[in-house]
Design a protein around this motif. Structure first.
Motif, PDB file in Angstrom:
ATOM      1  N   THR A 302       3.934  -7.616 -17.906  1.00  0.00           N
ATOM      2  CA  THR A 302       3.213  -7.481 -16.649  1.00  0.00           C
ATOM      3  C   THR A 302       4.060  -6.689 -15.675  1.00  0.00           C
ATOM      4  O   THR A 302       5.248  -6.989 -15.480  1.00  0.00           O
ATOM      5  CB  THR A 302       2.895  -8.861 -16.040  1.00  0.00           C
ATOM      6  N   VAL A 303       3.461  -5.667 -15.055  1.00  0.00           N
ATOM      7  CA  VAL A 303       4.167  -4.825 -14.092  1.00  0.00           C
ATOM      8  C   VAL A 303       3.435  -4.882 -12.759  1.00  0.00           C
ATOM      9  O   VAL A 303       2.245  -4.574 -12.681  1.00  0.00           O
ATOM     10  CB  VAL A 303       4.262  -3.357 -14.569  1.00  0.00           C
ATOM     11  N   LYS A 304       4.132  -5.284 -11.718  1.00  0.00           N
ATOM     12  CA  LYS A 304       3.561  -5.324 -10.378  1.00  0.00           C
ATOM     13  C   LYS A 304       4.399  -4.459  -9.440  1.00  0.00           C
ATOM     14  O   LYS A 304       5.624  -4.482  -9.504  1.00  0.00           O
ATOM     15  CB  LYS A 304       3.526  -6.762  -9.852  1.00  0.00           C
ATOM     16  N   GLU A 315      11.975 -13.704   5.851  1.00  0.00           N
ATOM     17  CA  GLU A 315      11.752 -12.998   4.599  1.00  0.00           C
ATOM     18  C   GLU A 315      10.932 -11.729   4.836  1.00  0.00           C
ATOM     19  O   GLU A 315      10.083 -11.687   5.741  1.00  0.00           O
ATOM     20  CB  GLU A 315      11.002 -13.905   3.610  1.00  0.00           C
ATOM     21  N   PRO A 316      11.163 -10.673   4.040  1.00  0.00           N
ATOM     22  CA  PRO A 316      10.365  -9.452   4.215  1.00  0.00           C
ATOM     23  C   PRO A 316       8.903  -9.675   3.844  1.00  0.00           C
ATOM     24  O   PRO A 316       8.564 -10.613   3.127  1.00  0.00           O
ATOM     25  CB  PRO A 316      11.033  -8.462   3.258  1.00  0.00           C
ATOM     26  N   VAL A 317       8.060  -8.801   4.332  1.00  0.00           N
ATOM     27  CA  VAL A 317       6.634  -8.837   4.008  1.00  0.00           C
ATOM     28  C   VAL A 317       6.400  -7.957   2.786  1.00  0.00           C
ATOM     29  O   VAL A 317       6.812  -6.799   2.758  1.00  0.00           O
ATOM     30  CB  VAL A 317       5.782  -8.338   5.190  1.00  0.00           C
ATOM     31  N   GLN A 318       5.750  -8.527   1.762  1.00  0.00           N
ATOM     32  CA  GLN A 318       5.462  -7.790   0.541  1.00  0.00           C
ATOM     33  C   GLN A 318       3.969  -7.523   0.433  1.00  0.00           C
ATOM     34  O   GLN A 318       3.152  -8.424   0.636  1.00  0.00           O
ATOM     35  CB  GLN A 318       5.927  -8.575  -0.691  1.00  0.00           C
ATOM     36  N   LYS A 319       3.647  -6.283   0.097  1.00  0.00           N
ATOM     37  CA  LYS A 319       2.246  -5.906  -0.079  1.00  0.00           C
ATOM     38  C   LYS A 319       2.040  -5.399  -1.507  1.00  0.00           C
ATOM     39  O   LYS A 319       2.600  -4.375  -1.907  1.00  0.00           O
ATOM     40  CB  LYS A 319       1.849  -4.816   0.925  1.00  0.00           C
ATOM     41  N   LEU A 320       1.253  -6.107  -2.304  1.00  0.00           N
ATOM     42  CA  LEU A 320       0.958  -5.704  -3.675  1.00  0.00           C
ATOM     43  C   LEU A 320       0.057  -4.478  -3.659  1.00  0.00           C
ATOM     44  O   LEU A 320      -0.979  -4.464  -2.972  1.00  0.00           O
ATOM     45  CB  LEU A 320       0.262  -6.847  -4.415  1.00  0.00           C
ATOM     46  N   ILE A 321       0.439  -3.429  -4.400  1.00  0.00           N
ATOM     47  CA  ILE A 321      -0.367  -2.206  -4.410  1.00  0.00           C
ATOM     48  C   ILE A 321      -0.905  -1.861  -5.797  1.00  0.00           C
ATOM     49  O   ILE A 321      -1.870  -1.096  -5.908  1.00  0.00           O
ATOM     50  CB  ILE A 321       0.421  -1.003  -3.839  1.00  0.00           C
ATOM     51  N   SER A 322      -0.304  -2.409  -6.867  1.00  0.00           N
ATOM     52  CA  SER A 322      -0.847  -2.117  -8.200  1.00  0.00           C
ATOM     53  C   SER A 322      -0.367  -3.158  -9.191  1.00  0.00           C
ATOM     54  O   SER A 322       0.665  -3.814  -8.991  1.00  0.00           O
ATOM     55  CB  SER A 322      -0.443  -0.718  -8.667  1.00  0.00           C
ATOM     56  N   GLU A 323      -1.115  -3.308 -10.297  1.00  0.00           N
ATOM     57  CA  GLU A 323      -0.747  -4.185 -11.404  1.00  0.00           C
ATOM     58  C   GLU A 323      -0.962  -3.443 -12.705  1.00  0.00           C
ATOM     59  O   GLU A 323      -2.029  -2.864 -12.927  1.00  0.00           O
ATOM     60  CB  GLU A 323      -1.587  -5.468 -11.407  1.00  0.00           C
ATOM     61  N   ASN A 324       0.081  -3.414 -13.535  1.00  0.00           N
ATOM     62  CA  ASN A 324       0.020  -2.754 -14.844  1.00  0.00           C
ATOM     63  C   ASN A 324      -0.474  -1.319 -14.738  1.00  0.00           C
ATOM     64  O   ASN A 324      -1.265  -0.836 -15.542  1.00  0.00           O
ATOM     65  CB  ASN A 324      -0.864  -3.560 -15.797  1.00  0.00           C
ATOM     66  N   GLY A 325       0.005  -0.634 -13.703  1.00  0.00           N
ATOM     67  CA  GLY A 325      -0.311   0.772 -13.531  1.00  0.00           C
ATOM     68  C   GLY A 325      -1.669   1.060 -12.916  1.00  0.00           C
ATOM     69  O   GLY A 325      -2.034   2.233 -12.754  1.00  0.00           O
ATOM     70  N   VAL A 326      -2.410   0.026 -12.570  1.00  0.00           N
ATOM     71  CA  VAL A 326      -3.759   0.213 -12.009  1.00  0.00           C
ATOM     72  C   VAL A 326      -3.759  -0.231 -10.551  1.00  0.00           C
ATOM     73  O   VAL A 326      -3.402  -1.383 -10.247  1.00  0.00           O
ATOM     74  CB  VAL A 326      -4.804  -0.605 -12.795  1.00  0.00           C
TER      75      VAL A 326
END
Length: 563
Positions: A302-304, A315-326
């Motif tokens: 799994t790649v995020k 703590e820093p703010v994290q924003k998810l932008i893709s999963e498994n290249g999508v």
């Protein structure tokens, strides 16, 4: 982020051990492959050991020295010597008319010296492969599982010549070697590595003091036959159990005196400033999680990818932008955008409270550091006596009390702990990533008796550190457990040998050093009931400079911030 060379190891191995107990899952329902009719790797290795003279005889040979004649196209062009010492050391010397090539590996590091006489400490898969080869060769495959080496039968190969079972030996750090075992003789006929197309072919086995040894080895050097030709090594003599010195497998140290202890103290002093500067950058963070089964097969990956925005005192703010290249779907991206905006707004509202909490934690940490430094200093003075000496392999003797006093001034008890527990082996100068570096191996000091959990863990660690001698920053750190580590006698957590951590930092144009890469590999057992393998890689990239405050981000559109 590196806090200090030793603290980063402790945090990663202890904290991620707990994380691994939740993150990994057991898979007992895997479907049987079409190769189910092939014998198991354990069976093939057992037959091999019987064929060469028996497991007991193989285990009795603790070290071996082989002398060879080197041929090219049936013409002698030089000599070679192979040194092996269980459980994980190997050295090969090739001597020709125009110079010598030396390569070696032990449980800490792998290195080589070419015809140009330049020393190079290997890294990444290249180092892992060399160490895997040294482990398998020096132990003759006896009890390879105890070294946390994985094995699986890949196929039935070499059908055009001599049929052989192909067994893949691997480690969770990515090293892979393929061993070919003859169906007829049960002996090893070939070893291949995908890395640089390396290949060894074993021929003409003969008895030597109760063991069968190959008298001819055909060796394809890195680059393949077209690049450097195939050399043939013809055995002249072999000697066993001569008590080879461990230093034969260490990389040669620098001729100048390099004070590793002083260098580490300067690294520790620089770290606070580095941590402060890191908070001024946003960046992209890529996390890759892999599940690897007991045979070394990749079950799931799994790649995020996240955009990360640092904020002061929280703590820093994290924003998810893709999963498994999508990229995220429109609906999911909108939800993530809304969550991030709410995080920014909350940080703005709690700004003063977060600052007070950060000040409180900082005061507590300073108090704990002072207490730890005092404890360390007392531990170095048994029965109240002072002046006990502490000798490292970097060529000098250090007064332990002076060291600890200095560390108390630096506020770095972790460095003091590292200095007390470890020997520093072969300090040397090398080029790394285009920059000059000081490199040294570390290992537990012989006879050291740990008095705490942290000391017990450090006393089982071995590895290599690369340090920039100008900026006094850690460039790369590799650490692994040479022995298993248990908490509460194994009732709480048990880590198998081979658990490893790799970390790298990179220098930005502005002169600040920032994290670039980290990898953790664990095989863990929790509460005697379960556990599994944990393999995580984190990469940091696309750093953008900010002053690191909420007002520097566009709350209405945080994804579009610019430096």
């Amino acid at each position: 982020m590196l806090v200090s060379p030793v603290r980063s190891i402790l945090v990663a191995l202890l904290v991620l051990a707990a994380v691994a107990s939740v993150a990994v899952a057991q898979d007992t329902t895997a479907a049987k492959k079409s190769s189910a009719k092939l014998p198991s790797a354990e069976k093939i290795v057992s037959d091999y050991l019987k064929a060469i003279g028996g497991k007991k005889a193989a285990a009795a040979h603790k070290d071996a020295t082989y002398e060879w004649v080197v041929q090219l196209n049936n013409q002698s062009i030089g000599t070679a010597r192979t040194l092996r010492k269980a459980p994980a050391s190997e050295r090969l010397e090739l001597t020709f008319g125009n110079g010598q090539i030396v390569s070696a590996a032990n449980n800490r590091s792998a290195w080589e010296i070419g015809l140009d006489k330049q020393l190079r400490t290997l890294t990444s898969v290249e180092a892992a492969t060399a160490k895997l080869q040294a482990t398998l060769a020096s132990s003759r495959l006896v009890d390879y599982k105890k070294a946390n080496v994985l094995a699986r039968v890949v196929s039935l190969g070499d059908l055009a010549s001599e049929p052989a079972y192909v067994v893949e030996f691997s480690t969770r750090s990515g090293a892979r070697l393929h061993y070919y075992f003859s169906l007829k003789s049960k002996l090893i006929t070939k070893i291949t590595a995908d890395l640089k197309n390396q290949r060894l072919v074993f021929e003409d086995y003969r008895p030597e003091q109760g063991l069968l040894e190959p008298y001819r080895i055909r060796m394809t050097l890195p680059g393949g036959p077209d690049a450097s030709g195939e050399l043939t090594l013809v055995l002249r003599s072999v000697k066993y159990n001569t008590d080879l010195d461990d230093q034969l497998f260490d990389p040669p140290g620098a001729t100048e005196k390099l004070d590793v202890a002083a260098l580490l103290r300067e690294v520790a002093r620089n770290q606070d400033q580095t941590e402060h500067r890191v908070a001024e950058y946003s960046f992209k963070q890529t996390e890759t999680d892999r599940e690897i089964n007991s045979k070394g097969e990749l079950k799931k990956q799994t790649v995020k990818v996240y955009e990360v925005f640092p904020l002061p005192n929280r703590e820093p703010v994290q924003k998810l932008i893709s999963e498994n290249g999508v990229p995220l779907s429109h609906e999911r991206a909108a939800k993530e955008e809304k969550r991030v905006q709410e995080e920014f707004l909350k940080a703005e509202r709690d700004k003063e409270k977060n600052a007070q909490e950060a000040a409180r934690r900082r005061a507590e940490r300073e108090k704990m550091n002072a207490k730890a430094a005092e404890t360390t200093s007392k531990a170095a003075q048994p029965n109240g006596k002072s002046g006990e000496k502490n000798t490292n392999n970097n060529g000098g003797e250090k007064n332990t009390n002076n060291e600890n006093s200095k560390d108390e001034e630096d506020g770095s008890p972790a460095i003091s702990l590292f200095l007390r527990v470890c020997d520093f082996v072969s300090p040397r100068r090398e080029r790394f990533e285009g920059r000059e570096s000081i490199v040294f191996d570390f290992r537990p000091r012989a006879g050291f008796k740990p008095k705490s959990r942290e000391e017990s863990l450090i006393a089982k660690l071995v590895g290599v550190v690369w340090i920039d001698p100008i900026d006094k920053q850690v460039m790369r750190l590799e650490a692994r457990l040479a022995e298993g580590f248990k908490m509460a006698g194994g009732l709480l957590v048990s880590l198998k040998p081979g658990a490893a951590l790799v970390m790298e930092q990179t220098r930005m144009e502005q002169g600040v050093w920032l994290p670039r890469f980290a990898q953790i590999n664990l095989s863990v057992k929790v509460l005697l009931f379960g556990g599994g393998d944990f393999n995580k890689t984190i990469q940091w990239s696309d750093y953008k400079h900010f002053s690191g405050d909420v007002k520097d981000y566009k709350i209405e559109a945080p994804a579009s911030v610019r430096p």
